[in-house]
Write an enzyme that holds these catalytic residues in place. Structure first.
Site, PDB file in Angstrom:
ATOM      1  N   THR A  94      -9.886  -2.013  -4.780  1.00 19.80           N
ATOM      2  CA  THR A  94     -11.269  -2.479  -4.623  1.00 19.80           C
ATOM      3  C   THR A  94     -12.262  -1.649  -5.418  1.00 19.80           C
ATOM      4  O   THR A  94     -13.053  -2.167  -6.202  1.00 19.80           O
ATOM      5  CB  THR A  94     -11.667  -2.464  -3.140  1.00 19.80           C
ATOM      6  OG1 THR A  94     -10.819  -3.349  -2.408  1.00 19.80           O
ATOM      7  CG2 THR A  94     -13.113  -2.894  -2.955  1.00 19.80           C
ATOM      8  N   ASP A 114       0.805  -1.218   0.000  1.00 17.41           N
ATOM      9  CA  ASP A 114       0.000   0.000   0.000  1.00 17.41           C
ATOM     10  C   ASP A 114       0.843   1.275   0.000  1.00 17.41           C
ATOM     11  O   ASP A 114       0.632   2.176  -0.827  1.00 17.41           O
ATOM     12  CB  ASP A 114      -0.932  -0.021   1.212  1.00 17.41           C
ATOM     13  CG  ASP A 114      -2.169   0.832   1.017  1.00 17.41           C
ATOM     14  OD1 ASP A 114      -2.168   1.992   1.472  1.00 17.41           O
ATOM     15  OD2 ASP A 114      -3.136   0.354   0.407  1.00 17.41           O
ATOM     16  N   ALA A 151      -4.552   2.672  -0.867  1.00 18.75           N
ATOM     17  CA  ALA A 151      -4.288   2.173  -2.219  1.00 18.75           C
ATOM     18  C   ALA A 151      -5.039   0.865  -2.479  1.00 18.75           C
ATOM     19  O   ALA A 151      -5.596   0.662  -3.561  1.00 18.75           O
ATOM     20  CB  ALA A 151      -2.795   1.977  -2.432  1.00 18.75           C
ATOM     21  N   ASP A 152      -5.053  -0.019  -1.502  1.00 23.25           N
ATOM     22  CA  ASP A 152      -5.755  -1.292  -1.666  1.00 23.25           C
ATOM     23  C   ASP A 152      -7.246  -1.075  -1.921  1.00 23.25           C
ATOM     24  O   ASP A 152      -7.836  -1.715  -2.794  1.00 23.25           O
ATOM     25  CB  ASP A 152      -5.605  -2.151  -0.408  1.00 23.25           C
ATOM     26  CG  ASP A 152      -4.239  -2.808  -0.302  1.00 23.25           C
ATOM     27  OD1 ASP A 152      -3.432  -2.657  -1.233  1.00 23.25           O
ATOM     28  OD2 ASP A 152      -3.978  -3.473   0.719  1.00 23.25           O
ATOM     29  N   ILE A 153      -7.850  -0.176  -1.141  1.00 17.70           N
ATOM     30  CA  ILE A 153      -9.304  -0.015  -1.195  1.00 17.70           C
ATOM     31  C   ILE A 153      -9.726   1.016  -2.244  1.00 17.70           C
ATOM     32  O   ILE A 153     -10.482   0.709  -3.168  1.00 17.70           O
ATOM     33  CB  ILE A 153      -9.864   0.355   0.195  1.00 17.70           C
ATOM     34  CG1 ILE A 153      -9.553  -0.773   1.201  1.00 17.70           C
ATOM     35  CG2 ILE A 153     -11.370   0.605   0.122  1.00 17.70           C
ATOM     36  CD1 ILE A 153      -9.883  -0.446   2.638  1.00 17.70           C
TER      37      ILE A 153
END
Length: 209
Positions: A171, A137, A165-167
């Protein structure tokens, strides 16, 4: 809302499983395909319930079915090719080239289902000099320039308390891209390949700077 939509989720950790969780909560039929050889780290991340099961893993995989396969075996690949004929969406989070080596990349699977929507979530996208690099992230946020907004002058940036960054990068862009592709398919009958780069996605968060 998404009743009748069928998803194969090959992802581990956070970005892909959170996207497929949203689809499952909205009524989609989701199978989380897990490796027989390599445990999803979310399965062993504390805190645990009284049965020593991770709350994180239970949260991300609620409303889903589970299938454990060894994707390096020919038998497992044949199972996937049979399943894909009846499924609408694939979500995967491997490094570029891994699914092709396994024989279940988009170009291969679309031969069995031309209407397939295939979403690959990676740190840096399918092409470019960083494509095969590992990352997390904070790497994506740093390269995208986002962390620079969270620091005092002449001090190091402060690490975020959540996985932005992940979400926001992985996502949400995956979910929007897949739904847009599903709308396109309703009009044209054509499937799509969706390349989600978390670094590219978080770079777009600099919209007002």
């Amino acid at each position: 809302i998404l009743n009748g939509l069928k998803v194969l989720d090959f992802c581990s950790l956070l970005p892909g499983p959170l996207a497929s969780m949203m689809f499952a909560d909205l009524g989609a039929d989701v199978i989380h395909v897990e490796s027989e050889r390599r445990v999803d780290l979310m399965r062993i991340m504390p805190p645990y319930d009284e049965d020593k099961e991770s709350y994180f893993h239970q949260h991300l995989n609620r409303s889903k079915k589970s299938l454990q396969l060894n994707l390096k075996s020919a038998e497992s690949i044949e199972i996937i090719k049979k399943l894909i004929q009846d499924y609408d969406i694939v979500i995967e989070g491997f490094r570029p080239g891994v699914m092709k080596r396994l024989g279940i990349d988009y170009e291969t699977l679309r031969e069995f289902n031309p209407r397939l929507i295939y979403c690959a979530i990676t740190g840096y996208g399918q092409t470019g000099p960083y494509a095969t690099r590992p990352g997390h992230d904070n790497n994506y946020l740093s390269i995208g320039g986002v962390l620079n907004h969270s620091r005092i002058k002449d001090k190091k940036p402060v690490a975020m308390g959540i996985q932005i960054a992940d979400i926001a990068g992985g996502t949400m862009h995956a979910a929007v891209g897949i739904l847009a592709a599903a709308f396109h398919r309703e009009k044209t009958g054509e499937g799509k390949f969706i390349d989600v780069s978390m670094t590219d996605a978080v770079f777009s968060m600099n919209a007002l700077y």
